[in-house]
Design a protein around this motif. Structure first.
Motif, mmCIF file in Angstrom:
data_model
loop_
_atom_site.group_PDB
_atom_site.id
_atom_site.type_symbol
_atom_site.label_atom_id
_atom_site.label_comp_id
_atom_site.label_asym_id
_atom_site.label_seq_id
_atom_site.Cartn_x
_atom_site.Cartn_y
_atom_site.Cartn_z
ATOM 1 N N HIS A 78 0.803 -1.162 0.089
ATOM 2 C CA HIS A 78 0.071 -0.020 -0.151
ATOM 3 C C HIS A 78 1.033 1.313 -0.108
ATOM 4 C CE1 HIS A 78 -2.831 3.006 1.716
ATOM 5 N NE2 HIS A 78 -3.565 2.731 0.766
ATOM 6 N N TRP A 79 0.447 2.196 -0.656
ATOM 7 C CA TRP A 79 1.296 3.337 -0.769
ATOM 8 C C TRP A 79 1.542 3.993 0.477
ATOM 9 C CZ3 TRP A 79 -0.480 8.080 0.919
ATOM 10 C CH2 TRP A 79 -1.586 8.126 1.641
ATOM 11 N N SER A 80 0.682 4.137 1.439
ATOM 12 C CA SER A 80 0.955 4.659 2.754
ATOM 13 C C SER A 80 2.447 3.996 3.455
ATOM 14 C CB SER A 80 -0.068 4.581 3.789
ATOM 15 O OG SER A 80 -0.641 3.150 4.038
ATOM 16 N N GLY A 82 4.671 2.959 1.742
ATOM 17 C CA GLY A 82 5.791 3.642 1.074
ATOM 18 C C GLY A 82 6.370 4.943 1.678
ATOM 19 N N LYS A 83 5.104 5.752 1.792
ATOM 20 C CA LYS A 83 5.374 6.914 2.484
ATOM 21 C C LYS A 83 5.929 7.037 3.867
ATOM 22 C CE LYS A 83 2.427 10.009 4.980
ATOM 23 N NZ LYS A 83 0.999 10.511 5.449
ATOM 24 N N PHE A 85 7.920 4.698 4.760
ATOM 25 C CA PHE A 85 9.484 4.174 4.547
ATOM 26 C C PHE A 85 10.067 5.519 4.156
ATOM 27 C CE2 PHE A 85 12.553 3.028 1.362
ATOM 28 C CZ PHE A 85 13.432 2.039 2.304
ATOM 29 N N ILE A 86 9.586 6.203 3.160
ATOM 30 C CA ILE A 86 10.358 7.337 2.702
ATOM 31 C C ILE A 86 10.499 8.455 3.848
ATOM 32 C CG2 ILE A 86 10.365 9.542 1.379
ATOM 33 C CD1 ILE A 86 8.678 7.627 -0.705
ATOM 34 N N GLU A 177 -6.604 0.021 -4.078
ATOM 35 C CA GLU A 177 -6.174 1.055 -3.138
ATOM 36 C C GLU A 177 -7.293 1.912 -2.685
ATOM 37 O OE1 GLU A 177 -2.208 2.792 -4.441
ATOM 38 O OE2 GLU A 177 -3.404 4.445 -4.799
ATOM 39 N N ARG B 19 7.269 2.097 -2.101
ATOM 40 C CA ARG B 19 7.753 3.126 -2.506
ATOM 41 C C ARG B 19 7.129 3.585 -3.854
ATOM 42 N NH1 ARG B 19 11.917 5.409 -4.798
ATOM 43 N NH2 ARG B 19 13.061 7.148 -3.790
ATOM 44 N N ARG B 21 4.515 2.502 -5.408
ATOM 45 C CA ARG B 21 3.177 2.836 -4.960
ATOM 46 C C ARG B 21 3.009 4.080 -4.755
ATOM 47 N NH1 ARG B 21 0.148 -2.150 -4.475
ATOM 48 N NH2 ARG B 21 0.790 -3.439 -6.390
ATOM 49 N N PHE B 22 3.593 4.614 -3.748
ATOM 50 C CA PHE B 22 3.864 5.894 -3.314
ATOM 51 C C PHE B 22 3.937 7.070 -4.527
ATOM 52 C CE2 PHE B 22 5.699 9.700 -1.675
ATOM 53 C CZ PHE B 22 4.599 10.213 -0.977
ATOM 54 N N ARG B 24 3.639 6.318 -7.683
ATOM 55 C CA ARG B 24 2.623 6.203 -8.610
ATOM 56 C C ARG B 24 1.395 6.888 -8.325
ATOM 57 N NH1 ARG B 24 -1.779 2.858 -8.393
ATOM 58 N NH2 ARG B 24 -2.740 2.155 -10.416
ATOM 59 N N ARG B 25 1.000 6.989 -6.910
ATOM 60 C CA ARG B 25 -0.068 7.740 -6.428
ATOM 61 C C ARG B 25 0.010 9.132 -6.515
ATOM 62 N NH1 ARG B 25 -4.495 6.619 -2.626
ATOM 63 N NH2 ARG B 25 -5.006 8.705 -1.691
ATOM 64 N N TYR B 26 1.268 9.559 -6.295
ATOM 65 C CA TYR B 26 1.430 11.064 -6.243
ATOM 66 C C TYR B 26 2.116 11.623 -7.486
ATOM 67 C CZ TYR B 26 -0.494 10.939 -1.678
ATOM 68 O OH TYR B 26 -1.434 10.772 -0.701
ATOM 69 N N LEU B 59 -0.854 14.431 1.421
ATOM 70 C CA LEU B 59 -0.812 13.127 1.519
ATOM 71 C C LEU B 59 -1.454 12.497 2.825
ATOM 72 C CD1 LEU B 59 2.626 13.383 2.536
ATOM 73 C CD2 LEU B 59 2.416 13.073 -0.028
#
Lengths: 518, 422
Positions: A78-80, A82-83, A85-86, A177, B19, B21-22, B24-26, B59
């Motif tokens: 899930h993108w969150s 990834g967020k 992690f960053i 998503e 990452r 995915r992130f 991609r989303r943004y 976000l």
């Protein structure tokens, strides 16, 4: 085989000679094994009952991976994450934060991650802290034994990951998503707080998932049946649905939302299950950390008393330990709330003190435990409490004085803050009660329940917010309600029940329906 | 039993999917940030990634939580001065009750920008997404071919240095076996007879001798078969194949007359860098030719091109002439993909303008894949722009754009290379 016995012989010899374990240089797997062995012996003497340990050594990068997936070794994408992690990576690289020395997972076997960078002393501390402290807490505390299934959590996470990636293949990443986003928004409201669970072995989940799919769908359709009803039924329909307000919003949506596909219901279920799995950890932060800290402190000190570890080892350990349990005062720049390590550790130490060296005051406040066997009492405390009840049961006047705790009342209507109680005879009870409430999740998290569904009308869903002491809902509700709407598919309202029993509409999605309804 | 596992050798990029995915989303926000960043970026910096910031509010992951207000009770440690019933005035502004710990903030404090690094490849991907080199498909493939020598099997004729030793010797062995077949069969028969005779109790010496002579003769015949013969020889065969050329040359033309100040040159430089990066993603080798001009044109190196000061009038055709010469001499159009970008503030000596148009039309545009002219000025267009406008209408590979400030560069660049819908 031969090397094993040789090592053991070495070890025996070490013990006989009363020379301490090797504390020079970097850690090695041999040394880890040796330290673990002695820590384990001591832990068993203190009757720490644990799951088998699986200790994994990882690098800092891997630690960051673990961070971003809330410590779980497998997780769906899930993108969150990834967020997260960053963010972690950025903060770490800029030196704004250090990484935790360990992460420990409530599973059977209990998985503990040790960081490669730790020194030998730190590794020993971490083994005592995580592999015997947290581990035994997971295995014995009633919240964990009731609500989580350590045997199958990893399997369940694996199932979740596979299921969600198969959904992504079938229905596209975007759709999955969206559903996950909405579920995450309601994650905190996807737990049963009061109901007891019926024990289901989780590896049956998988087999039962298909049946559930079909069954659920048929249930839902029944709910929205449009067959004309007789007069007698109409009276029934005046009653609210659900009959009683429901606290588990995700559960309610999973079972009742009219338009969801069966795979979406399964995703809601996954998020709900994971949320429920973490719920005990939220409720036992002070106890859990306090328990683990108390045991690493006690175990390593015992080792020192027995001559197993050197002075050098001990100095480094105490330095780290003191950092961990530091509690900055309220007016310090470093103050950011009460440090759960400090409070928990002090409380467990204090219980031991009350048992071993009770004062007249202790005998008055804790007639049950003053003078009792400290180990029994500690194990009893570990098993049967959560933060809220633990504090209201065991916070002693002695500790309140020591930490100089005081409670304040902040009423937004007034221009000043009242000091309602301090560490004196009149204040002890009030301070203890306030602190206990501070850890009651139902005071911290907003109390929102499913109040009504217009089964016979526009199918709109009404949530009701019950404020605690007049604390309003934050502005984010406007965004969250959109997520609820996405899952529910029809108009969603959230209203607030004020102290004078009046009902106030807070938000409505989609917006225009608010006016139509009034 | 503790079980120690060394996980350090396992992959560390468990989060890379998340990452992606992130990102991609943004994508939209990140692209915007890339577009903003490109105008701030040092122009010589083409190898690093980019630090991207996205407003945090975009976000947020919203969830229900309690807001400010109401009655709150809180326990704090370290009381050093308070008695029960004390009243602490709240700081003006209403917020920040007591010692902080106020509203549950769900993401970093006070940071209104979420910043993170993307790698060079990610950066370039985003930068050039949806862009393509124009007009490429209109040209026949053999327009841009070069020949490449490739292996193509073996042949029986060829140059001595291409002899394939293994294959040749295999053939020689086969020939020798084939040619000596009957002799060896006879030898085998005679030897068998010989051993029979030798086995007798009284071997007939005369017959043995004659047999041995016959065998020796046959063996001599076998030896006489040549070890290697002309038709054993095999040669590696090579042939030439047409390959699409992956070489490009980029001509940078710039007006350096007195009217071009450093700011204008800098804008031009940024444009050139973008073009260079873009081409480098399509072609293996790229050469850059810098031509600057005032009243005369001169080929220069990069530093001189961008930084040396010149004054004087402007005759654009001089640069075009020089470019055409260099192209003809060094970059034949059947081997090179020719690109050109011309930057100017639009000034030109009025009489020269028709000549420029003529040069472009006849000598340059037929050979170039793309020619872009950017005019960097805040003033009204002059005669050069009008002439070029006419040309652009008839030549699809010729594009003219107007840039006013640094911020225009990237949008203009995107416009120039926008993927054309089929």
């Amino acid at each position: 085989m031969t090397t094993d016995t040789k090592q053991k012989n070495d070890l025996d010899k070490n013990c006989l000679d009363k020379t301490h374990l090797d504390d020079s240089g970097d850690w090695t797997f041999d040394k880890l094994e040796q330290y673990h062995q002695v820590i384990k012996e001591v832990a068993q003497e203190y009757r720490l009952d644990t799951y088998p340990n699986q200790i994994e050594v990882i690098t800092s990068e891997q630690m960051m991976d673990a961070y971003s997936s809330v410590g779980m070794p497998v997780g769906y994408n899930h993108w969150s994450y990834g967020k997260k992690f960053i963010q972690t990576q950025q903060n770490y690289q800029r030196g704004q934060m250090g990484l935790a020395y360990e992460i420990v997972i409530n599973s059977n076997p209990c998985i503990a991650y040790l960081m490669e960078e730790n020194t030998m002393t730190m590794q020993a501390l971490v083994i005592a802290h995580a592999c015997y402290g947290h581990n035994s807490f997971f295995k014995n505390n009633y919240l964990f034994t009731t609500w989580t299934d350590a045997d199958s959590i990893i399997d369940y996470l694996l199932f979740a990951k596979k299921f969600i990636s198969s959904c992504e293949e079938k229905y596209g990443i975007d759709l999955v998503e969206d559903t996950l986003d909405s579920c995450h928004a309601l994650m905190n409201l996807g737990v049963d707080r009061y109901k007891r669970p019926s024990k289901i072995s989780m590896h049956k989940e998988h087999q039962r998932q298909k049946d559930r799919e079909e069954y659920l769908q048929s249930q839902v359709n029944d709910l929205w049946r449009t067959v004309p009803k007789r007069k007698a039924d109409e009276q029934l329909l005046k009653d609210r649905y659900p009959k009683d307000p429901q606290e588990n919003i995700l559960y309610f949506i999973e079972k009742n939302a009219p338009l969801l596909e069966s795979w979406q219901r399964e995703i809601i279920r996954i998020v709900r299950k994971i949320s429920q799995y973490f719920y005990p950890q939220k409720q036992t932060q002070v106890m859990n950390e306090g328990w683990a800290t108390f045991w690493h402190y006690t175990i390593l000190n015992t080792l020192y008393d027995r001559g197993d570890v050197s002075d050098k080892f001990m100095l480094e350990f105490l330095h780290q330990h003191t950092n961990v349990i530091y509690q900055p005062p309220y007016n310090s720049d470093y103050y950011s709330g009460i440090n759960p390590y400090a409070l928990g550790f002090s409380m467990f130490c204090d219980i031991r003190r009350i048992c071993e060296h009770p004062t007249a005051e202790d005998r008055q406040w804790f007639p049950d435990i003053a003078g009792s066997n400290w180990l029994d009492t500690l194990h009893f405390a570990c098993k049967n409490f959560k933060d809220e009840s633990f504090i209201s049961q065991f916070l002693s006047p002695h500790l309140i004085r020591e930490m100089k705790l005081f409670s304040i009342t902040d009423d937004s209507k007034l221009s000043h803050i009242d000091v309602s109680a301090i560490h004196n005879e009149q204040g002890y009870l009030a301070v203890r009660e306030t602190l206990s409430k501070q850890y009651n999740l139902s005071n911290i998290e907003p109390n929102i329940q499913v109040y009504d569904v217009r089964v016979d009308g526009d199918r709109s869903l009404t949530l009701r917010y019950y404020p605690q002491q007049g604390v309003p809902l934050a502005g984010s509700a406007e965004e969250v309600i959109k997520h609820v709407h996405r899952l529910w598919g029809f108009t969603v309202r959230i209203e607030q029940k004020n102290s004078d029993d009046s009902i106030e509409l807070l938000q409505c999605c989609p917006d225009k329906a608010a006016n139509l309804n009034e | 039993m503790a079980n120690f596992i060394d996980r350090r050798l396992n992959g560390k990029n468990k989060s890379s999917v998340n990452r992606q995915r992130f990102i991609r989303r943004y994508n939209k926000q990140i692209k915007q940030a890339v577009a903003d960043a490109v105008s701030k970026r040092s122009v010589t910096d083409v190898t690093s990634g980019e630090s991207i910031s996205i407003p945090t509010k975009d976000l947020n992951e919203p969830f229900f939580h309690q807001g400010q207000g109401g009655v709150r009770e809180r326990v704090l440690p370290g009381n050093d001065q308070f008695q029960t019933g004390d009243q602490i005035p709240k700081p003006p502004g209403g917020q920040g009750s007591g010692a902080g710990d106020g509203d549950a903030s769900d993401s970093g404090e006070g940071n209104d920008e979420f910043q993170f690094q993307i790698s060079k490849d990610e950066y370039l991907d985003l930068l050039f997404e949806d862009l393509e080199l124009p007009n490429l498909q209109k040209n026949k493939i053999n327009d841009i071919v070069e020949q490449k020598i490739v292996r193509s099997g073996f042949s029986t004729v060829g140059l001595p240095n291409n002899i394939n030793v293994v294959r040749s010797l295999k053939k020689s062995l086969a020939r020798r076996i084939a040619l000596s077949g009957s002799e060896r069969r006879e030898i085998r028969a005679l030897e068998e007879r010989l051993s029979q005779l030798n086995a007798l109790q009284e071997p007939p010496q005369a017959e043995i001798d004659s047999l041995e002579q016959a065998i020796a003769l046959l063996k001599k015949q076998i030896r006489r078969i040549p070890f290697i013969d002309d038709f054993d020889l095999m040669f590696n065969n090579f042939s030439k194949q047409d390959m699409p050329s992956s070489r490009a040359v980029m001509f940078c033309l710039m007006d350096v007359s007195g009217s071009m100040d450093q700011v204008t040159k800098d804008i031009a430089k940024r444009f050139y860098v973008l073009l260079y990066l873009f081409l480098s993603r399509r072609y293996k080798t790229i050469e850059v030719v810098y031509i600057r001009h005032h009243t005369q044109a001169k080929e220069v190196d990069e530093h001189e091109f961008f930084y040396s000061q010149e004054t004087g009038g402007t005759i654009v055709s001089s640069a075009l002439k020089l470019m055409s010469d260099i192209q003809r001499k060094r970059y034949p159009q059947d081997q090179w993909n020719i690109y050109a970008a011309q930057a100017s503030d639009g000034d030109n000596w009025a009489d020269d303008t028709p000549l420029c148009a003529q040069l472009l039309q006849q000598q340059i545009l037929p050979f170039t894949r793309h020619y872009s002219y950017i005019e960097i000025t805040n003033r009204a267009h002059q005669s050069l722009w009008q002439q070029y406008q006419n040309l652009a209408a008839t030549h699809p590979q010729f594009a003219i754009k107007h840039i006013k400030s640094v911020a225009d560069i990237y949008p203009v660049f995107r416009e120039l290379f926008q993927k054309q819908l089929a």
